[in-house]
Design a protein around this motif. Sequence first.
Motif, PDB file in Angstrom:
ATOM      1  N   GLY A 219       0.791  -1.235   0.000  1.00  0.00           N
ATOM      2  CA  GLY A 219       0.000   0.000   0.000  1.00  0.00           C
ATOM      3  C   GLY A 219       0.815   1.272   0.000  1.00  0.00           C
ATOM      4  N   GLN A 220       2.137   1.184   0.032  1.00  0.00           N
ATOM      5  CA  GLN A 220       3.001   2.370   0.001  1.00  0.00           C
ATOM      6  C   GLN A 220       3.041   2.915  -1.428  1.00  0.00           C
ATOM      7  OE1 GLN A 220       4.558   3.812   2.641  1.00  0.00           O
ATOM      8  NE2 GLN A 220       5.343   5.404   1.301  1.00  0.00           N
ATOM      9  N   ARG A 221       2.523   4.133  -1.635  1.00  0.00           N
ATOM     10  CA  ARG A 221       2.468   4.742  -2.961  1.00  0.00           C
ATOM     11  C   ARG A 221       3.794   5.390  -3.333  1.00  0.00           C
ATOM     12  NH1 ARG A 221      -1.701   2.262  -4.499  1.00  0.00           N
ATOM     13  NH2 ARG A 221      -3.645   2.709  -3.492  1.00  0.00           N
ATOM     14  N   SER A 222       3.981   5.599  -4.642  1.00  0.00           N
ATOM     15  CA  SER A 222       5.200   6.268  -5.118  1.00  0.00           C
ATOM     16  C   SER A 222       5.083   7.775  -4.902  1.00  0.00           C
ATOM     17  CB  SER A 222       5.409   5.979  -6.606  1.00  0.00           C
ATOM     18  OG  SER A 222       4.375   6.568  -7.363  1.00  0.00           O
ATOM     19  N   ALA A 223       6.216   8.463  -4.968  1.00  0.00           N
ATOM     20  CA  ALA A 223       6.222   9.909  -4.751  1.00  0.00           C
ATOM     21  C   ALA A 223       5.563  10.655  -5.913  1.00  0.00           C
ATOM     22  CB  ALA A 223       7.658  10.402  -4.554  1.00  0.00           C
ATOM     23  N   ASN A 224       5.839  10.253  -7.151  1.00  0.00           N
ATOM     24  CA  ASN A 224       5.335  10.982  -8.318  1.00  0.00           C
ATOM     25  C   ASN A 224       4.099  10.361  -8.952  1.00  0.00           C
ATOM     26  OD1 ASN A 224       7.387  12.885  -8.138  1.00  0.00           O
ATOM     27  ND2 ASN A 224       8.759  11.694  -9.430  1.00  0.00           N
ATOM     28  N   GLY A 225       3.727   9.149  -8.575  1.00  0.00           N
ATOM     29  CA  GLY A 225       2.554   8.505  -9.155  1.00  0.00           C
ATOM     30  C   GLY A 225       2.830   7.952 -10.546  1.00  0.00           C
ATOM     31  N   LEU A 226       1.765   7.522 -11.205  1.00  0.00           N
ATOM     32  CA  LEU A 226       1.849   6.926 -12.541  1.00  0.00           C
ATOM     33  C   LEU A 226       0.901   7.635 -13.492  1.00  0.00           C
ATOM     34  CD1 LEU A 226       1.583   3.114 -11.691  1.00  0.00           C
ATOM     35  CD2 LEU A 226       3.633   4.330 -12.399  1.00  0.00           C
ATOM     36  N   LEU A 227       1.322   7.751 -14.730  1.00  0.00           N
ATOM     37  CA  LEU A 227       0.450   8.205 -15.800  1.00  0.00           C
ATOM     38  C   LEU A 227       0.310   7.053 -16.789  1.00  0.00           C
ATOM     39  CD1 LEU A 227       1.799  11.790 -16.637  1.00  0.00           C
ATOM     40  CD2 LEU A 227      -0.306  11.210 -15.441  1.00  0.00           C
ATOM     41  N   VAL A 228      -0.921   6.614 -17.019  1.00  0.00           N
ATOM     42  CA  VAL A 228      -1.177   5.592 -18.027  1.00  0.00           C
ATOM     43  C   VAL A 228      -1.986   6.258 -19.128  1.00  0.00           C
ATOM     44  CG1 VAL A 228      -2.236   3.366 -18.549  1.00  0.00           C
ATOM     45  CG2 VAL A 228      -1.130   3.719 -16.340  1.00  0.00           C
ATOM     46  N   ASN A 229      -1.397   6.321 -20.311  1.00  0.00           N
ATOM     47  CA  ASN A 229      -2.032   6.992 -21.454  1.00  0.00           C
ATOM     48  C   ASN A 229      -2.453   8.417 -21.079  1.00  0.00           C
ATOM     49  OD1 ASN A 229      -1.708   4.606 -22.942  1.00  0.00           O
ATOM     50  ND2 ASN A 229      -3.703   3.844 -22.239  1.00  0.00           N
ATOM     51  N   ASP A 230      -1.545   9.138 -20.411  1.00  0.00           N
ATOM     52  CA  ASP A 230      -1.712  10.548 -20.012  1.00  0.00           C
ATOM     53  C   ASP A 230      -2.766  10.772 -18.929  1.00  0.00           C
ATOM     54  OD1 ASP A 230       0.289  11.404 -21.799  1.00  0.00           O
ATOM     55  OD2 ASP A 230      -1.163  11.500 -23.439  1.00  0.00           O
ATOM     56  N   LYS A 231      -3.164   9.727 -18.193  1.00  0.00           N
ATOM     57  CA  LYS A 231      -4.120   9.873 -17.092  1.00  0.00           C
ATOM     58  C   LYS A 231      -3.476   9.349 -15.819  1.00  0.00           C
ATOM     59  CE  LYS A 231      -8.110   9.271 -20.039  1.00  0.00           C
ATOM     60  NZ  LYS A 231      -9.165   8.373 -20.470  1.00  0.00           N
ATOM     61  N   LYS A 232      -3.571  10.141 -14.739  1.00  0.00           N
ATOM     62  CA  LYS A 232      -3.004   9.710 -13.459  1.00  0.00           C
ATOM     63  C   LYS A 232      -3.883   8.608 -12.881  1.00  0.00           C
ATOM     64  CE  LYS A 232      -0.731  11.368  -9.476  1.00  0.00           C
ATOM     65  NZ  LYS A 232       0.447  12.136  -9.304  1.00  0.00           N
ATOM     66  N   ILE A 233      -3.262   7.502 -12.494  1.00  0.00           N
ATOM     67  CA  ILE A 233      -4.014   6.352 -11.985  1.00  0.00           C
ATOM     68  C   ILE A 233      -3.329   5.786 -10.741  1.00  0.00           C
ATOM     69  CG2 ILE A 233      -4.927   5.696 -14.238  1.00  0.00           C
ATOM     70  CD1 ILE A 233      -2.313   3.523 -12.815  1.00  0.00           C
ATOM     71  N   GLN A 234      -4.077   4.969  -9.993  1.00  0.00           N
ATOM     72  CA  GLN A 234      -3.483   4.209  -8.901  1.00  0.00           C
ATOM     73  C   GLN A 234      -3.400   2.741  -9.263  1.00  0.00           C
ATOM     74  OE1 GLN A 234      -5.542   4.986  -5.251  1.00  0.00           O
ATOM     75  NE2 GLN A 234      -4.852   7.110  -5.155  1.00  0.00           N
ATOM     76  N   SER A 235      -4.300   2.274 -10.171  1.00  0.00           N
ATOM     77  CA  SER A 235      -4.303   0.891 -10.618  1.00  0.00           C
ATOM     78  C   SER A 235      -4.941   0.844 -12.004  1.00  0.00           C
ATOM     79  CB  SER A 235      -5.108   0.034  -9.629  1.00  0.00           C
ATOM     80  OG  SER A 235      -5.216  -1.280 -10.111  1.00  0.00           O
ATOM     81  N   HIS A 236      -4.398  -0.011 -12.880  1.00  0.00           N
ATOM     82  CA  HIS A 236      -4.921  -0.080 -14.252  1.00  0.00           C
ATOM     83  C   HIS A 236      -4.606  -1.446 -14.849  1.00  0.00           C
ATOM     84  CE1 HIS A 236      -5.985   1.258 -18.302  1.00  0.00           C
ATOM     85  NE2 HIS A 236      -4.852   0.748 -18.725  1.00  0.00           N
ATOM     86  N   ASP A 237      -5.632  -2.070 -15.479  1.00  0.00           N
ATOM     87  CA  ASP A 237      -5.397  -3.306 -16.233  1.00  0.00           C
ATOM     88  C   ASP A 237      -4.837  -2.920 -17.594  1.00  0.00           C
ATOM     89  OD1 ASP A 237      -6.332  -4.835 -14.161  1.00  0.00           O
ATOM     90  OD2 ASP A 237      -8.352  -5.067 -14.986  1.00  0.00           O
ATOM     91  N   LEU A 238      -3.606  -3.323 -17.856  1.00  0.00           N
ATOM     92  CA  LEU A 238      -2.915  -2.907 -19.069  1.00  0.00           C
ATOM     93  C   LEU A 238      -3.539  -3.532 -20.311  1.00  0.00           C
ATOM     94  CD1 LEU A 238       0.768  -3.082 -17.810  1.00  0.00           C
ATOM     95  CD2 LEU A 238      -0.570  -1.032 -18.296  1.00  0.00           C
ATOM     96  N   GLN A 239      -3.658  -2.726 -21.340  1.00  0.00           N
ATOM     97  CA  GLN A 239      -4.126  -3.151 -22.657  1.00  0.00           C
ATOM     98  C   GLN A 239      -2.961  -2.983 -23.632  1.00  0.00           C
ATOM     99  OE1 GLN A 239      -7.336  -4.301 -23.098  1.00  0.00           O
ATOM    100  NE2 GLN A 239      -7.485  -4.064 -20.887  1.00  0.00           N
ATOM    101  N   ASN A 240      -3.081  -3.637 -24.778  1.00  0.00           N
ATOM    102  CA  ASN A 240      -2.030  -3.559 -25.790  1.00  0.00           C
ATOM    103  C   ASN A 240      -1.729  -2.102 -26.148  1.00  0.00           C
ATOM    104  OD1 ASN A 240      -0.187  -4.733 -27.643  1.00  0.00           O
ATOM    105  ND2 ASN A 240      -1.626  -4.337 -29.288  1.00  0.00           N
ATOM    106  N   GLU A 241      -0.469  -1.743 -26.160  1.00  0.00           N
ATOM    107  CA  GLU A 241       0.075  -0.426 -26.511  1.00  0.00           C
ATOM    108  C   GLU A 241      -0.196   0.646 -25.468  1.00  0.00           C
ATOM    109  OE1 GLU A 241      -0.693   0.755 -30.551  1.00  0.00           O
ATOM    110  OE2 GLU A 241      -0.176  -1.223 -31.328  1.00  0.00           O
ATOM    111  N   ASP A 242      -0.529   0.269 -24.237  1.00  0.00           N
ATOM    112  CA  ASP A 242      -0.643   1.260 -23.163  1.00  0.00           C
ATOM    113  C   ASP A 242       0.747   1.810 -22.853  1.00  0.00           C
ATOM    114  OD1 ASP A 242      -3.356   1.174 -22.808  1.00  0.00           O
ATOM    115  OD2 ASP A 242      -3.312  -0.052 -20.998  1.00  0.00           O
ATOM    116  N   GLU A 243       0.795   3.118 -22.610  1.00  0.00           N
ATOM    117  CA  GLU A 243       2.060   3.764 -22.262  1.00  0.00           C
ATOM    118  C   GLU A 243       1.994   4.206 -20.803  1.00  0.00           C
ATOM    119  OE1 GLU A 243       4.565   6.589 -24.886  1.00  0.00           O
ATOM    120  OE2 GLU A 243       3.364   7.882 -23.582  1.00  0.00           O
TER     121      GLU A 243
END
Length: 186
Positions: free
Chosen positions: A74-98
């Motif tokens: 449950g320890q989050r990162s300092a800068n977070g994640l962007l998946v396809n230019d959207k800030k997320i906490q969790s995401h099921d990856l699809q083909n060609e996701d960045e």
Amino acid sequence: MPLEPSQKHLLIIEDDKGNRQLILDKPVYSIGRDVDCDIRLASLFVSRRHATLVQVASAQGGYSYRIIDGDLDGQRSANGLLVNDKKIQSHDLQNEDEVVFGPQVKFTYYCLSRDPAPTEPPDGTFDDVTLINPRTADKSYTTDSLDALEIPLSKPPRQFNLVGKRGQSLLKFLNFRRERGITLQK
């Protein structure tokens, strides 16, 4: 017997060390700057334990990966994640996701699937096949129809004797001249 499609999960990683690719096959991957991470990213903008990849079953019978910000505790990162230019906490990856971790640090996920080639033909596939000797195949061309000349690939092209054709034309001309009583002047 139906064949299940085979899948290959691939990451193209870009960070301060350059570009590299990684084939995913384990159920869990830790991602970060720490030397103990399964996928190590070279950048000061990446947290020590920035994200986690977890294998999840898909509805099609295979599996895909879910990316989670931080570690499994449950320890989050300092800068977070962007998946396809959207800030997320969790995401099921699809083909060609960045997935972007920070400036000039990202990966692109590919889920490549293909149907494996069968090792033997299905029953009855070749029951109605007749083998033909190329030398006895139908000759569907004549020397008179050069515009629509089709030459079978199993035979070399025919060489036309141009001298013989010219000689035949000359003989026809001479016979024509003799029949008409035409003489040539010198």
